[in-house]
Design a protein around this motif. Sequence first.
Motif, PDB file in Angstrom:
ATOM      1  N   SER A  84      -3.581  -4.997   4.682  1.00 15.40           N
ATOM      2  CA  SER A  84      -3.419  -4.858   6.204  1.00 15.40           C
ATOM      3  C   SER A  84      -3.867  -5.167   7.066  1.00 15.40           C
ATOM      4  N   ASP A 136       1.303  -9.895   8.722  1.00 13.04           N
ATOM      5  CA  ASP A 136       1.846  -9.808   9.496  1.00 13.04           C
ATOM      6  C   ASP A 136       1.662 -10.561  10.596  1.00 13.04           C
ATOM      7  N   ARG A 147       2.496  -1.401  13.103  1.00  9.02           N
ATOM      8  CA  ARG A 147       2.785  -2.539  11.977  1.00  9.02           C
ATOM      9  C   ARG A 147       3.367  -1.647  10.683  1.00  9.02           C
TER      10      ARG A 147
END
Length: 396
Positions: free
Chosen positions: A254, A318, A204
Motif C-alpha cells: 500500500s 484502503d 493509513r
Amino acid sequence: MGSLHAPIDAELTAPHTPSGSVTLIIPTFNEAANVAELLRRLGDALPDHLPCAVLFVDDSTDDTPAAIEKAAADHPFPVSVLHREVADGGLGGAVVEGLKRADTDWIVVMDADLQHPPHLVPELVGEGVRTGADLVVASRYISGGSRAGLAGTYRVAVSRAATWLTKGLFPRALRGISDPMSGFFAMRRSAITADTTDTTDALRPLGYKILLELAVRCRPRPVAEVPFVFQDRYRGESKSTAREGLRFLAHLASLRSATPLARMIGFGLIGLSGFVPNLAALWLLTGAGMHYLPAEIVANQAGVMWNFVLIEALLFRDRRRYRRWADRAGRFALLANADLLLRIPLIAVFVATLGMAVLPATALALVTTFVLRFAATEALVYLPRKARKSQPDHWS
C-alpha cells in the motif's frame, strides 16, 4: 498525582502540557501485567524539568484500563487512557489516535512491554533538541544497540529480512534510518502536521509498523538515531504472529503504491501476471473439447479475476470501502472486457488513418488501452464520487 480519563466512546484529549513538553503515546493490548512497572520506571527516568503526559491508547480485552487507573494514582505525571472498542488499524491505528489528541511539541512512541527501556525517553528528546532533528529513532542496528530481546533465531531472521525489504523499497524515505522496524522513537509534532492540519487523517497504518508509515508519508528531516538494547518482555507473550506478518506485507504494498506512477506500474505488472491463469484455463478448456474461441472468452475471465484479487489486495486496499465487493468486481470485469473490444478498432484506426504498420499499431493500441483502463479502474471502481472532482490523494 496521576490523572485518568477513561470514557470509552467520548472524545478524549491528552492532558494539556506546556510548550516544549512531551506526550508519550503507548498503545496497549492486554498488557495489564506490565503497566504498573512501566509507569514506575517512567517516573524514575523522566526528569522534573521535562514536562510529560502519558497517553495509553488501549485495545485490550482484559483489565488493562483498570490496571492503568490503579498505577496512575501514584505517578508524578498526568496519565490518560483511551479505550477503543474497535481496534481499527491495529497498533499503528492506536498510535494515530494518540497523535490526533496530543498537543505537545514532542511525541514519543513506545511499547508497554518494557522491551523499550523507559530511561531512554529523555535521551531521544534531548538528541532531537540538540541536533534539530524532526525524528529520533531508537535503533538496534547502530553501534551500542542490540536486538538481544528478540526471542529465537526465527524472529531475528524475520526482523532482519523485514528491515532489508523496507529499506530496499523506500531508499529515499528511509535514508538515515537504520532500524525502520523500530517501535520506539521521538518525533516533533510539527513534522506530522507540517503540510496540512489533517495529516493524521491521511495516515493509513495497518498493523504494528507505525514508524514506517510516518517516515514514508511525512518525510521528517533531519533524522537522528540513538542506540538501544532491545529488552526481554517483562511479562506476557509477544503479539507478533504470522497474520501480523501478512498485514505488514500488505502495508508495504500500500505504501509503495501511494503515487499514481507506482500504482500504474503495479497495475501493469499485475496485468502481465494475469496471462498465467488465462493460459492455464485456456489449456484446460480446449483440452476438455471446447472450441478455442469460446474457450478464450471464458479463460479471459480467469485472468480478469486473478488481476482483480491482486489489485484489491496490493494496490487499492484502503479504497475498497467506497463500494461493495460485488459492485467493484462487476465494474472491474466490465472495464477489462471492454479493453478487448476497444483494442481492435484502435488498431484499425492506427493502420488505416495514420498509415502505421500492424505491429507498431498493435503495440500503440495496447499502451493506449492500458492507460485508459488504469485511469478508468481508479476513477470508476476505487474512488468515491466526490473524490473524482478533486484529487483525493494528499500523498500522491
